[in-house]
Design an enzyme around this catalytic site. Sequence first.
Site, mmCIF file in Angstrom:
data_model
loop_
_atom_site.group_PDB
_atom_site.id
_atom_site.type_symbol
_atom_site.label_atom_id
_atom_site.label_comp_id
_atom_site.label_asym_id
_atom_site.label_seq_id
_atom_site.Cartn_x
_atom_site.Cartn_y
_atom_site.Cartn_z
ATOM 1 N N LYS A 141 35.893 37.094 46.925
ATOM 2 C CA LYS A 141 36.853 38.161 46.586
ATOM 3 C C LYS A 141 36.541 39.432 47.364
ATOM 4 O O LYS A 141 37.439 40.058 47.926
ATOM 5 C CB LYS A 141 36.780 38.476 45.087
ATOM 6 C CG LYS A 141 37.672 37.586 44.252
ATOM 7 C CD LYS A 141 37.674 38.053 42.820
ATOM 8 C CE LYS A 141 37.188 36.977 41.930
ATOM 9 N NZ LYS A 141 37.211 37.152 40.521
ATOM 10 N N GLN A 161 33.967 39.690 36.104
ATOM 11 C CA GLN A 161 33.884 38.238 36.270
ATOM 12 C C GLN A 161 33.459 37.567 34.955
ATOM 13 O O GLN A 161 32.464 37.954 34.347
ATOM 14 C CB GLN A 161 32.878 37.928 37.396
ATOM 15 C CG GLN A 161 32.746 36.472 37.745
ATOM 16 C CD GLN A 161 34.034 35.869 38.315
ATOM 17 O OE1 GLN A 161 34.759 36.513 39.062
ATOM 18 N NE2 GLN A 161 34.308 34.641 37.937
ATOM 19 N N ASP A 202 43.341 41.512 36.829
ATOM 20 C CA ASP A 202 43.340 40.141 36.308
ATOM 21 C C ASP A 202 44.534 39.913 35.376
ATOM 22 O O ASP A 202 44.852 38.774 35.047
ATOM 23 C CB ASP A 202 42.039 39.866 35.531
ATOM 24 C CG ASP A 202 41.050 39.040 36.331
ATOM 25 O OD1 ASP A 202 41.487 38.330 37.260
ATOM 26 O OD2 ASP A 202 39.849 39.105 36.020
#
Length: 295
Positions: free
Chosen positions: A54, A98, A121
């Site tokens: 990422k 994460q 997200d």
Amino acid sequence: MTATIIDGKTIGQNLRARIAEETAALSQQHGIVPGLAVVLVGTDPASEVYVRTKSKAVTDAGMRSFDHKLPKETSQAELLALVQKLNADPTVHGILVQLPLPSQIDSSVILNAIDPGKDVDGFHPMNAGRLATGLPALVPCTPFGCVLLAKTVHTSLAGMDAVVIGRSNIVGKPLAQLLLGENATVTVAHSKTRNLPEVCRRADLLFAAVGRPEMVRGDWIRPGATVIDVGINRVPGEGGKTRLVGDVAFEEARAVAGAITPVPGGVGPMTIACVILNTLRAACARAGLPEPKIS
Ligand code: NDP
């Protein structure tokens, strides 16, 4: 029939190139460089690889990447304090924590503390609610990528019968909402669905997001259907090694489907591309600028 392979890797690369162009224009015209903060707690190897991928995608797109690696003993209060600091930082447009988090931390407390405008997200209840009510929102990256892939095969999904297997908050449910937004007729199947093969055979568009290796067989697929396989399952391979397979029995399915995503190289690269797309969208929204014209 042998299905067309939907090449998520190339489609994702092209999407990332368009995001990079828009990012350069945003920087030149408005002096804004989108920034993504990625927070990793602990040393889970799979998460470390994902976070590195990422971060590279972010810098390749001309954005700023802020990596925060915290020890696995980090307390919930310490992580909350970091999230609050990132919420207040004007150079940070997107925040990604994460998952999974260590057991001493309640993920929902952390995810709900992220500023919804920086929630790239798309997991914050505010964004989930906006998506469900048809308002502009930051939407979860994997379902977003699935819809973009389906739209490379069909210019319009309107009126198509879509079946989504899986109803998680991160894939199945938001995917169903996005498909409704595209005017598809949507069925959501799950572990209690009766006669799943028959339900799947109704689908013009079949999305499998289950986490069960090769569960969807060739004879579950309507001839000519488009199949998007979200599943990532590690199974024993040759010579004691492991290999990745999806939730769809690929070889059987490609003999019946019209188009199909491979695993790996299908949905995965689109998830990464959509993380940076959401970061760009968040930066534009924060500056009061219109949505970037991508996809
Ligand atoms: P979850 O475990 O959260 O959800 C799985 C869903 O599948 C549940 O809704 C469950 O139903 C349903 N299910 C389980 N067994 C069956 C069955 N036998 N028949 C029908 N439905 C069943 O998984 P996620 O949504 O997080 O992920 C799904 C898959 O996608 C995983 O393989 C994951 O690794 C992958 N993934 C891939 C990503 C990518 O970037 N490519 C990103 C995110 C996930 P119920 O609700 O009834 O329990």
